[in-house]
Design a protein around this motif. Sequence first.
Motif, PDB file in Angstrom:
ATOM      1  N   LEU A   4     -24.043 -43.621  -4.741  1.00 43.97           N
ATOM      2  CA  LEU A   4     -24.443 -44.954  -4.296  1.00 43.97           C
ATOM      3  C   LEU A   4     -24.282 -45.116  -2.788  1.00 43.97           C
ATOM      4  O   LEU A   4     -25.140 -45.709  -2.126  1.00 43.97           O
ATOM      5  CB  LEU A   4     -23.629 -46.021  -5.018  1.00 43.97           C
ATOM      6  N   ASP A   5     -23.194 -44.607  -2.229  1.00 45.36           N
ATOM      7  CA  ASP A   5     -22.983 -44.710  -0.794  1.00 45.36           C
ATOM      8  C   ASP A   5     -24.168 -44.139  -0.017  1.00 45.36           C
ATOM      9  O   ASP A   5     -24.581 -44.680   1.016  1.00 45.36           O
ATOM     10  CB  ASP A   5     -21.717 -43.940  -0.384  1.00 45.36           C
ATOM     11  N   HIS A   6     -24.717 -43.043  -0.523  1.00 45.93           N
ATOM     12  CA  HIS A   6     -25.825 -42.383   0.176  1.00 45.93           C
ATOM     13  C   HIS A   6     -27.167 -43.024  -0.133  1.00 45.93           C
ATOM     14  O   HIS A   6     -28.011 -43.159   0.761  1.00 45.93           O
ATOM     15  CB  HIS A   6     -25.867 -40.902  -0.211  1.00 45.93           C
ATOM     16  N   ALA A   7     -27.386 -43.426  -1.395  1.00 41.00           N
ATOM     17  CA  ALA A   7     -28.737 -43.760  -1.846  1.00 41.00           C
ATOM     18  C   ALA A   7     -29.047 -45.245  -1.895  1.00 41.00           C
ATOM     19  O   ALA A   7     -30.229 -45.621  -1.837  1.00 41.00           O
ATOM     20  CB  ALA A   7     -28.971 -43.160  -3.241  1.00 41.00           C
ATOM     21  N   LEU A   8     -28.047 -46.095  -2.007  1.00 40.22           N
ATOM     22  CA  LEU A   8     -28.317 -47.501  -2.302  1.00 40.22           C
ATOM     23  C   LEU A   8     -29.213 -48.156  -1.259  1.00 40.22           C
ATOM     24  O   LEU A   8     -30.234 -48.777  -1.598  1.00 40.22           O
ATOM     25  CB  LEU A   8     -26.991 -48.258  -2.430  1.00 40.22           C
ATOM     26  N   ALA A   9     -28.876 -48.038  -0.003  1.00 41.90           N
ATOM     27  CA  ALA A   9     -29.681 -48.681   1.039  1.00 41.90           C
ATOM     28  C   ALA A   9     -30.997 -47.962   1.276  1.00 41.90           C
ATOM     29  O   ALA A   9     -31.993 -48.580   1.666  1.00 41.90           O
ATOM     30  CB  ALA A   9     -28.882 -48.752   2.337  1.00 41.90           C
ATOM     31  N   ALA A  10     -31.019 -46.658   1.019  1.00 43.12           N
ATOM     32  CA  ALA A  10     -32.213 -45.859   1.327  1.00 43.12           C
ATOM     33  C   ALA A  10     -33.326 -46.034   0.304  1.00 43.12           C
ATOM     34  O   ALA A  10     -34.507 -45.908   0.649  1.00 43.12           O
ATOM     35  CB  ALA A  10     -31.830 -44.385   1.416  1.00 43.12           C
ATOM     36  N   MET A  11     -32.974 -46.331  -0.949  1.00 42.60           N
ATOM     37  CA  MET A  11     -33.984 -46.360  -2.014  1.00 42.60           C
ATOM     38  C   MET A  11     -34.475 -47.788  -2.208  1.00 42.60           C
ATOM     39  O   MET A  11     -34.113 -48.504  -3.143  1.00 42.60           O
ATOM     40  CB  MET A  11     -33.404 -45.767  -3.291  1.00 42.60           C
ATOM     41  N   THR A  12     -35.354 -48.196  -1.306  1.00 44.21           N
ATOM     42  CA  THR A  12     -35.781 -49.592  -1.255  1.00 44.21           C
ATOM     43  C   THR A  12     -36.722 -49.987  -2.390  1.00 44.21           C
ATOM     44  O   THR A  12     -36.911 -51.175  -2.645  1.00 44.21           O
ATOM     45  CB  THR A  12     -36.470 -49.882   0.091  1.00 44.21           C
ATOM     46  N   ALA A  13     -37.310 -49.009  -3.092  1.00 36.95           N
ATOM     47  CA  ALA A  13     -38.208 -49.336  -4.201  1.00 36.95           C
ATOM     48  C   ALA A  13     -37.457 -49.669  -5.482  1.00 36.95           C
ATOM     49  O   ALA A  13     -38.052 -50.186  -6.438  1.00 36.95           O
ATOM     50  CB  ALA A  13     -39.173 -48.176  -4.471  1.00 36.95           C
ATOM     51  N   VAL A  14     -36.157 -49.386  -5.522  1.00 39.16           N
ATOM     52  CA  VAL A  14     -35.394 -49.606  -6.749  1.00 39.16           C
ATOM     53  C   VAL A  14     -35.226 -51.102  -7.004  1.00 39.16           C
ATOM     54  O   VAL A  14     -34.725 -51.842  -6.164  1.00 39.16           O
ATOM     55  CB  VAL A  14     -34.016 -48.916  -6.675  1.00 39.16           C
ATOM     56  N   ARG A  15     -35.660 -51.505  -8.202  1.00 30.95           N
ATOM     57  CA  ARG A  15     -35.518 -52.898  -8.614  1.00 30.95           C
ATOM     58  C   ARG A  15     -34.273 -53.122  -9.466  1.00 30.95           C
ATOM     59  O   ARG A  15     -33.810 -54.258  -9.606  1.00 30.95           O
ATOM     60  CB  ARG A  15     -36.758 -53.356  -9.384  1.00 30.95           C
ATOM     61  N   ALA A  16     -33.744 -52.041 -10.066  1.00 35.07           N
ATOM     62  CA  ALA A  16     -32.564 -52.190 -10.912  1.00 35.07           C
ATOM     63  C   ALA A  16     -31.788 -50.884 -10.978  1.00 35.07           C
ATOM     64  O   ALA A  16     -32.378 -49.803 -11.068  1.00 35.07           O
ATOM     65  CB  ALA A  16     -32.959 -52.631 -12.321  1.00 35.07           C
ATOM     66  N   TRP A  17     -30.474 -51.002 -10.922  1.00 32.16           N
ATOM     67  CA  TRP A  17     -29.547 -49.902 -11.139  1.00 32.16           C
ATOM     68  C   TRP A  17     -28.784 -50.173 -12.428  1.00 32.16           C
ATOM     69  O   TRP A  17     -28.254 -51.282 -12.614  1.00 32.16           O
ATOM     70  CB  TRP A  17     -28.543 -49.789  -9.999  1.00 32.16           C
ATOM     71  N   ALA A  18     -28.721 -49.200 -13.308  1.00 32.58           N
ATOM     72  CA  ALA A  18     -27.900 -49.281 -14.522  1.00 32.58           C
ATOM     73  C   ALA A  18     -26.793 -48.251 -14.360  1.00 32.58           C
ATOM     74  O   ALA A  18     -27.056 -47.046 -14.360  1.00 32.58           O
ATOM     75  CB  ALA A  18     -28.732 -48.988 -15.756  1.00 32.58           C
ATOM     76  N   ILE A  19     -25.554 -48.706 -14.210  1.00 34.40           N
ATOM     77  CA  ILE A  19     -24.468 -47.831 -13.783  1.00 34.40           C
ATOM     78  C   ILE A  19     -23.296 -47.936 -14.742  1.00 34.40           C
ATOM     79  O   ILE A  19     -22.856 -49.041 -15.087  1.00 34.40           O
ATOM     80  CB  ILE A  19     -23.986 -48.203 -12.361  1.00 34.40           C
ATOM     81  N   GLU A  20     -22.784 -46.780 -15.150  1.00 33.16           N
ATOM     82  CA  GLU A  20     -21.521 -46.736 -15.864  1.00 33.16           C
ATOM     83  C   GLU A  20     -20.438 -46.492 -14.814  1.00 33.16           C
ATOM     84  O   GLU A  20     -20.284 -45.375 -14.314  1.00 33.16           O
ATOM     85  CB  GLU A  20     -21.529 -45.626 -16.912  1.00 33.16           C
ATOM     86  N   LEU A  21     -19.730 -47.551 -14.470  1.00 30.98           N
ATOM     87  CA  LEU A  21     -18.693 -47.466 -13.443  1.00 30.98           C
ATOM     88  C   LEU A  21     -17.388 -47.009 -14.075  1.00 30.98           C
ATOM     89  O   LEU A  21     -16.963 -47.535 -15.109  1.00 30.98           O
ATOM     90  CB  LEU A  21     -18.493 -48.823 -12.780  1.00 30.98           C
ATOM     91  N   HIS A  22     -16.741 -46.040 -13.438  1.00 33.61           N
ATOM     92  CA  HIS A  22     -15.466 -45.514 -13.907  1.00 33.61           C
ATOM     93  C   HIS A  22     -14.372 -45.892 -12.916  1.00 33.61           C
ATOM     94  O   HIS A  22     -14.569 -45.807 -11.703  1.00 33.61           O
ATOM     95  CB  HIS A  22     -15.536 -43.996 -14.031  1.00 33.61           C
ATOM     96  N   MET A  23     -13.226 -46.276 -13.439  1.00 36.08           N
ATOM     97  CA  MET A  23     -12.095 -46.565 -12.570  1.00 36.08           C
ATOM     98  C   MET A  23     -11.669 -45.276 -11.873  1.00 36.08           C
ATOM     99  O   MET A  23     -11.319 -44.288 -12.521  1.00 36.08           O
ATOM    100  CB  MET A  23     -10.935 -47.134 -13.372  1.00 36.08           C
ATOM    101  N   THR A  24     -11.731 -45.294 -10.547  1.00 42.71           N
ATOM    102  CA  THR A  24     -11.486 -44.111  -9.728  1.00 42.71           C
ATOM    103  C   THR A  24     -10.549 -44.482  -8.591  1.00 42.71           C
ATOM    104  O   THR A  24     -10.765 -45.510  -7.933  1.00 42.71           O
ATOM    105  CB  THR A  24     -12.823 -43.581  -9.165  1.00 42.71           C
ATOM    106  N   PRO A  25      -9.524 -43.687  -8.317  1.00 46.33           N
ATOM    107  CA  PRO A  25      -8.612 -44.009  -7.208  1.00 46.33           C
ATOM    108  C   PRO A  25      -9.365 -44.190  -5.896  1.00 46.33           C
ATOM    109  O   PRO A  25     -10.267 -43.421  -5.564  1.00 46.33           O
ATOM    110  CB  PRO A  25      -7.682 -42.785  -7.160  1.00 46.33           C
TER     111      PRO A  25
END
Length: 223
Positions: free
Chosen positions: A135-156
């Motif tokens: 996400l850090d790399h791709a979120l701002a760059a992928m401007t065509a994305v209308r929706a992200w479906a993410i399984e978030l894991h608790m990470t230190p």
Amino acid sequence: MSAQARWYLDTLPLNDAVVCDVGANVGELSAFFLRAGARRVLSVEPLAENLAALDARIAAEGLGDRWTLARCAASDHRGVVHLTLGGDEETAHNSRVVTAAGPRTRAVPCETLPVLCPDATVVKLDIEGHEYPVLDHALAAMTAVRAWAIELHMTPGRPLQGVIQQLVAQGFRVFGAGRRASDPQGPWVTAEVPPTLAWENLPVAARRADGSVFKMLHVVARR
């Protein structure tokens, strides 16, 4: 239909979508996305065991014109990452990116999402904690994305409110899913996630053998 698939059907803009299914495993959700109206699906999967199952499923369903594979992991760089088999949920044929090679790891090629699927309109991420650098790399760059479906894991080092605010800053509304305590086998229900939600507010999903706790949250971020 699984509760997860039903929730995705209700919340994701799948009609005529270009879906990038990251952490596709053996392709159950990739096939679902196509049945639900996606125009094209790219399954991103690094494990040879799962890729064999994906090849067989694509051939059996005759969907090779709409369903393709990226035989690699997704990451924040092009190169190689090391996987250890067995994710936090200890599910067969899952894998988890680790920081260094070891006796029980496997090296696989990796690529960034903007290179793998630059025209994606929906991205599903289920990669056992490695979703954060992706996400850090791709979120701002992928401007065509209308929706992200993410399984978030608790990470230190990765507070839940941090990733929620990261999504909101890019113009997304973030919705979480879960079952009602009164109906633990029922459908997933949707609630908008407040930007202050923390891992401490969520119940423990499982306890690992070493005594540490595992928590996760399914979210859909939509524009």
